[in-house]
Write a protein that holds these residues in place. Structure first.
Motif, short mmCIF file in Angstrom:
data_model
loop_
_atom_site.label_atom_id
_atom_site.label_comp_id
_atom_site.label_asym_id
_atom_site.label_seq_id
_atom_site.Cartn_x
_atom_site.Cartn_y
_atom_site.Cartn_z
N GLU A 89 0.82 -1.21 0.00
CA GLU A 89 0.00 0.00 0.00
C GLU A 89 0.86 1.26 0.00
OE1 GLU A 89 -3.52 2.15 2.65
OE2 GLU A 89 -3.05 0.04 3.00
N LEU A 90 2.03 1.20 0.63
CA LEU A 90 2.90 2.37 0.69
C LEU A 90 3.26 2.86 -0.71
CD1 LEU A 90 4.66 4.41 2.22
CD2 LEU A 90 6.48 2.70 2.22
N GLN A 91 3.57 1.94 -1.61
CA GLN A 91 3.94 2.35 -2.97
C GLN A 91 2.78 3.06 -3.66
OE1 GLN A 91 6.81 2.53 -4.26
NE2 GLN A 91 6.13 3.21 -6.26
N GLN A 92 1.56 2.63 -3.40
CA GLN A 92 0.39 3.30 -3.96
C GLN A 92 0.29 4.74 -3.45
OE1 GLN A 92 -3.10 0.89 -3.22
NE2 GLN A 92 -2.07 -0.99 -3.83
N TRP A 93 0.58 4.92 -2.16
CA TRP A 93 0.55 6.27 -1.59
C TRP A 93 1.65 7.14 -2.17
CZ3 TRP A 93 -3.11 8.75 0.83
CH2 TRP A 93 -4.12 8.03 1.48
N ARG A 94 2.84 6.56 -2.38
CA ARG A 94 3.92 7.35 -2.98
C ARG A 94 3.53 7.83 -4.37
NH1 ARG A 94 8.91 3.41 -1.14
NH2 ARG A 94 9.61 4.65 0.67
N GLN A 95 2.88 6.97 -5.13
CA GLN A 95 2.43 7.36 -6.47
C GLN A 95 1.37 8.44 -6.38
OE1 GLN A 95 1.21 3.63 -8.18
NE2 GLN A 95 3.30 2.91 -8.49
N ARG A 96 0.47 8.31 -5.43
CA ARG A 96 -0.58 9.32 -5.25
C ARG A 96 0.01 10.67 -4.86
NH1 ARG A 96 -5.72 8.74 -1.01
NH2 ARG A 96 -6.48 10.88 -1.23
N MET A 97 1.08 10.66 -4.06
CA MET A 97 1.72 11.89 -3.63
C MET A 97 2.75 12.40 -4.63
SD MET A 97 2.22 11.40 0.52
CE MET A 97 2.87 9.71 0.48
N HIS A 98 3.00 11.62 -5.69
CA HIS A 98 3.99 11.96 -6.71
C HIS A 98 5.37 12.18 -6.09
CE1 HIS A 98 0.77 12.32 -9.64
NE2 HIS A 98 0.12 13.10 -8.80
N LEU A 99 5.71 11.31 -5.15
CA LEU A 99 7.02 11.36 -4.51
C LEU A 99 7.96 10.38 -5.20
CD1 LEU A 99 6.16 11.46 -0.71
CD2 LEU A 99 7.18 13.29 -2.05
N ARG A 100 9.15 10.85 -5.50
CA ARG A 100 10.16 9.94 -6.03
C ARG A 100 10.72 9.07 -4.91
NH1 ARG A 100 14.12 12.28 -6.84
NH2 ARG A 100 13.69 14.47 -6.55
N THR A 101 11.16 7.88 -5.25
CA THR A 101 11.72 6.97 -4.25
C THR A 101 13.24 7.05 -4.21
OG1 THR A 101 11.69 5.17 -5.90
CG2 THR A 101 9.78 5.38 -4.44
N GLU A 102 13.83 7.87 -5.07
CA GLU A 102 15.29 8.02 -5.09
C GLU A 102 15.67 9.49 -5.09
OE1 GLU A 102 16.85 5.96 -8.42
OE2 GLU A 102 16.35 3.97 -7.66
#
Length: 262
Positions: free
Chosen positions: A243-256
């Motif tokens: 679910e965390l990855q879905q939230w990152r996509q929703r927030m448009h946050l890069r993971t790097e």
């Protein structure tokens, strides 16, 4: 006998869940402070908290069986509240010297946001730092620019910068487009949000610094360690479930982290 054992187990599990729910409802809400930083966090037309990062904070607290109380503050007030424990939690960039000694930082980075130097479309990117010598540089009122790359520019008297401030991101974009300033130093998410509603205005930009976003808990809350443990456990559960990855996509946050591109 097996049925009796199963019944007892079910009753015990029900009691445990009820106890957890009762504990969550009886505890004082976690006092979350936030900045006006659209699309992550802002007040809507009805003065209600909105934004993808606030929604994530609420989901994280729900997973930790915690209630929350969301309150907007200007930066200086939010930093003061974290330093006194009046605000218990915020989600923000780590490493800010104004609050670093007053907060417990989450063990994991939720994502990364960029501090960028913007200029009108069609204009060439400046060669830093010399390309800013004598230029008119616009900042956003109320925001802090503590990243090392920003301080190297802002604190260099040899650049003879002409600094001014806009009271909103929309006003800053308009001033830049009208030629009232040469460059704009701003954080990417709210600028991109303002550009999306600007009716076709285009800007270019170069990244000066990439900042990690994490949980920031006030050390001065009597329950700081307990809140950190529960929230980080909830974070791990959301991460493990995907679910965390879905939230990152929703927030448009890069993971790097983004390296400076100048």
């Amino acid at each position: 006998m097996r049925r009796t054992g199963k019944t007892l187990f079910t009753l015990a599990l029900t009691a445990l869940l009820a106890t957890g729910a009762a504990r969550a409802s009886s505890e004082a809400p976690v006092r979350i402070g936030f900045l006006e930083f659209p699309p992550f966090s802002y007040l809507d037309a009805q003065q209600q908290p909105q934004g993808s990062m606030l929604a994530f904070a609420q989901r994280l607290a729900e997973q930790a069986r915690l209630n929350v109380e969301l309150t907007p503050y200007p930066p200086a007030r939010l930093y003061h509240n974290l330093a006194t424990g009046t605000t218990e939690l915020t989600l923000g960039a780590t490493g800010n010297p104004a609050i670093s000694q007053h907060v417990l930082t989450g063990k994991e980075v939720i994502g990364w946001i960029d501090l960028r130097l913007y200029y009108p479309a069609g204009k060439s990117a400046p060669q830093l730092p010399q390309g800013l010598r004598g230029k008119r540089l616009l900042l956003i009122h109320g925001f802090t620019y503590w990243a090392p790359e920003a301080r190297q520019l802002l604190d260099d008297p040899g650049l003879q910068l002409h600094l001014s401030k806009a009271h909103s991101h929309e006003a800053a974009i308009e001033l830049l487009q009208r030629g009232r300033n040469d460059y704009l130093l701003a954080y990417q998410p709210p600028i991109e949000e303002a550009l999306a509603h600007s009716g076709g205005v285009a800007l270019q930009g170069i990244t000066l610094h990439s900042l990690p976003v994490s949980l920031l808990l006030s050390r001065h809350s009597p329950r700081a360690n307990e809140l950190q443990a529960r929230l980080e456990q909830a974070y791990a559960e959301l991460k493990n479930s995907g679910e965390l990855q879905q939230w990152r996509q929703r927030m448009h946050l890069r993971t790097e982290q983004q390296a400076p591109d100048y």
